[in-house]
Design a protein around this motif. Structure first.
Motif, PDB file in Angstrom:
ATOM      1  N   UNK A   1       0.830  -1.213   0.000  1.00  0.00           N
ATOM      2  CA  UNK A   1       0.000   0.000   0.000  1.00  0.00           C
ATOM      3  C   UNK A   1       0.862   1.259   0.000  1.00  0.00           C
ATOM      4  N   UNK A   2       0.497   2.177  -0.886  1.00  0.00           N
ATOM      5  CA  UNK A   2       1.155   3.480  -0.966  1.00  0.00           C
ATOM      6  C   UNK A   2       0.067   4.554  -0.943  1.00  0.00           C
ATOM      7  N   UNK A   3       0.103   5.382   0.061  1.00  0.00           N
ATOM      8  CA  UNK A   3      -0.934   6.405   0.222  1.00  0.00           C
ATOM      9  C   UNK A   3      -1.000   7.335  -0.989  1.00  0.00           C
ATOM     10  N   UNK A   4       0.110   7.601  -1.619  1.00  0.00           N
ATOM     11  CA  UNK A   4       0.161   8.561  -2.711  1.00  0.00           C
ATOM     12  C   UNK A   4      -0.326   7.991  -4.044  1.00  0.00           C
ATOM     13  N   UNK A   5      -0.421   6.670  -4.172  1.00  0.00           N
ATOM     14  CA  UNK A   5      -0.759   6.094  -5.475  1.00  0.00           C
ATOM     15  C   UNK A   5      -1.858   5.041  -5.427  1.00  0.00           C
ATOM     16  N   UNK A   6      -2.346   4.662  -4.260  1.00  0.00           N
ATOM     17  CA  UNK A   6      -3.306   3.574  -4.145  1.00  0.00           C
ATOM     18  C   UNK A   6      -4.730   4.100  -4.006  1.00  0.00           C
ATOM     19  N   UNK A   7      -5.689   3.363  -4.606  1.00  0.00           N
ATOM     20  CA  UNK A   7      -7.111   3.652  -4.441  1.00  0.00           C
ATOM     21  C   UNK A   7      -7.764   2.779  -3.365  1.00  0.00           C
ATOM     22  N   UNK A   8      -6.977   1.935  -2.728  1.00  0.00           N
ATOM     23  CA  UNK A   8      -7.524   1.013  -1.742  1.00  0.00           C
ATOM     24  C   UNK A   8      -8.134   1.751  -0.556  1.00  0.00           C
ATOM     25  N   UNK A   9      -7.554   2.872  -0.176  1.00  0.00           N
ATOM     26  CA  UNK A   9      -8.087   3.607   0.965  1.00  0.00           C
ATOM     27  C   UNK A   9      -9.449   4.250   0.649  1.00  0.00           C
ATOM     28  N   UNK A  10      -9.687   4.595  -0.615  1.00  0.00           N
ATOM     29  CA  UNK A  10     -11.008   5.126  -0.989  1.00  0.00           C
ATOM     30  C   UNK A  10     -12.069   4.030  -0.874  1.00  0.00           C
ATOM     31  N   UNK A  11     -11.682   2.806  -1.231  1.00  0.00           N
ATOM     32  CA  UNK A  11     -12.594   1.681  -1.028  1.00  0.00           C
ATOM     33  C   UNK A  11     -12.862   1.457   0.458  1.00  0.00           C
ATOM     34  N   UNK A  12     -11.826   1.514   1.276  1.00  0.00           N
ATOM     35  CA  UNK A  12     -12.016   1.365   2.727  1.00  0.00           C
ATOM     36  C   UNK A  12     -12.870   2.481   3.300  1.00  0.00           C
ATOM     37  N   UNK A  13     -12.771   3.676   2.730  1.00  0.00           N
ATOM     38  CA  UNK A  13     -13.610   4.779   3.171  1.00  0.00           C
ATOM     39  C   UNK A  13     -15.086   4.490   2.885  1.00  0.00           C
ATOM     40  N   UNK A  14     -15.384   3.895   1.727  1.00  0.00           N
ATOM     41  CA  UNK A  14     -16.764   3.507   1.422  1.00  0.00           C
ATOM     42  C   UNK A  14     -17.251   2.406   2.363  1.00  0.00           C
ATOM     43  N   UNK A  15     -16.366   1.461   2.708  1.00  0.00           N
ATOM     44  CA  UNK A  15     -16.734   0.424   3.673  1.00  0.00           C
ATOM     45  C   UNK A  15     -17.024   1.041   5.039  1.00  0.00           C
ATOM     46  N   UNK A  16     -16.230   2.024   5.438  1.00  0.00           N
ATOM     47  CA  UNK A  16     -16.455   2.713   6.707  1.00  0.00           C
ATOM     48  C   UNK A  16     -17.817   3.416   6.724  1.00  0.00           C
ATOM     49  N   UNK A  17     -18.153   4.118   5.651  1.00  0.00           N
ATOM     50  CA  UNK A  17     -19.453   4.783   5.582  1.00  0.00           C
ATOM     51  C   UNK A  17     -20.596   3.772   5.656  1.00  0.00           C
ATOM     52  N   UNK A  18     -20.461   2.681   4.892  1.00  0.00           N
ATOM     53  CA  UNK A  18     -21.513   1.663   4.878  1.00  0.00           C
ATOM     54  C   UNK A  18     -21.708   1.053   6.267  1.00  0.00           C
ATOM     55  N   UNK A  19     -20.628   0.643   6.916  1.00  0.00           N
ATOM     56  CA  UNK A  19     -20.738  -0.012   8.228  1.00  0.00           C
ATOM     57  C   UNK A  19     -21.313   0.939   9.272  1.00  0.00           C
ATOM     58  N   UNK A  20     -20.829   2.181   9.291  1.00  0.00           N
ATOM     59  CA  UNK A  20     -21.292   3.129  10.304  1.00  0.00           C
ATOM     60  C   UNK A  20     -22.753   3.508  10.104  1.00  0.00           C
ATOM     61  N   UNK A  21     -23.158   3.771   8.860  1.00  0.00           N
ATOM     62  CA  UNK A  21     -24.526   4.226   8.608  1.00  0.00           C
ATOM     63  C   UNK A  21     -25.540   3.092   8.746  1.00  0.00           C
ATOM     64  N   UNK A  22     -25.206   1.891   8.303  1.00  0.00           N
ATOM     65  CA  UNK A  22     -26.126   0.767   8.476  1.00  0.00           C
ATOM     66  C   UNK A  22     -26.276   0.428   9.953  1.00  0.00           C
TER      67      UNK A  22
END
Length: 230
Positions: free
Chosen positions: A83-104
């Motif tokens: 994982x590289x913060x400057x070049x990876x999209x994985x954290x944006x996916x994790x951000x969507x998982x965070x929104x889904x888990x918290x809101x549900x």
């Protein structure tokens, strides 16, 4: 679940005030509370579906980005294991998982009626995406470098708008309508069948024979006078 909610609403509103004496107030209150525990409103269910759509759409875009960048398996190893913060999209996916888990958890399982949970998820999403766009090199990676952050940002704010302007006001309006119905039922006089008054008795109609005799007396006044004298 949907049919159960609709049946509860129809039983509460369809009977009206005319059935106050036939159905106890406590029974209808228990029915409403049981419905609230077993089901959620239509607007809240729509909101939960949109939150699920948020996660699935971001996941789909990320998989397309992985496939377009040289293969899903190879890019997964690069973006997840290395994982590289400057070049990876994985954290944006994790951000969507965070929104889904918290809101549900907050609005489907716990059934909160406050905006603080979505305020936290939206604030975290906005702050993270703004910092990532500024510090990372996503904009150099083609169209997905623009698409994924923008889509994630817009979906987070649409969820906030849905909850704050649709879900919570509609549920408050439904609750106020039910409360006004309960207040009207409590104020309505419970009129039961009372004793029969004297005014309800009436004389039976005169027989046909008596009517014929009166008619003959009217046509023959001398006969009627003789009958009265005798």
């Amino acid at each position: 679940m949907d049919s159960r909610c609709s049946s509860i609403d129809s039983r509460l509103t369809g009977r009206g005030l005319g059935s106050v004496s036939s159905t106890p107030l406590s029974a209808r209150v228990e029915l409403y509370e049981a419905g609230e525990k077993k089901c959620i409103s239509d607007v809240r269910r729509t909101f939960c579906l949109f939150v699920t759509f948020d996660l699935l759409f971001i996941t789909l875009l990320w998989i397309i980005e992985l496939n377009a960048s040289g293969g899903v398996q190879a890019q997964l190893e690069k973006e997840v294991l290395h994982y590289d913060y400057h070049a990876s999209f994985f954290d944006i996916f994790l951000l969507a998982v965070f929104r889904f888990a918290a809101l549900i958890l907050a609005y489907a399982i716990c059934k909160l009626r406050h905006w603080w949970a979505i305020a936290i998820t939206t604030a975290v999403s906005c702050a993270f995406l703004i910092v990532k766009v500024i510090l990372s090199k996503l904009l150099l990676q083609g169209a997905f470098g623009y698409l994924l952050p923008i889509v994630s940002f817009v979906l987070a704010w649409i969820e906030t708008w849905l909850l704050d302007f649709k879900v919570l006001p509609q549920e408050n309006e439904d609750e106020n309508r039910y409360q006004s119905f309960v207040d009207a039922v409590e104020r309505a006089p419970l009129i039961g069948p009372g004793p029969v008054s004297d005014g309800q008795f009436y004389s039976p109609p005169e027989s046909l024979a008596d009517s014929d005799e009166d008619l003959e007396d009217k046509h023959d006044p001398e006969k009627g006078l003789i009958q009265k004298v005798s």
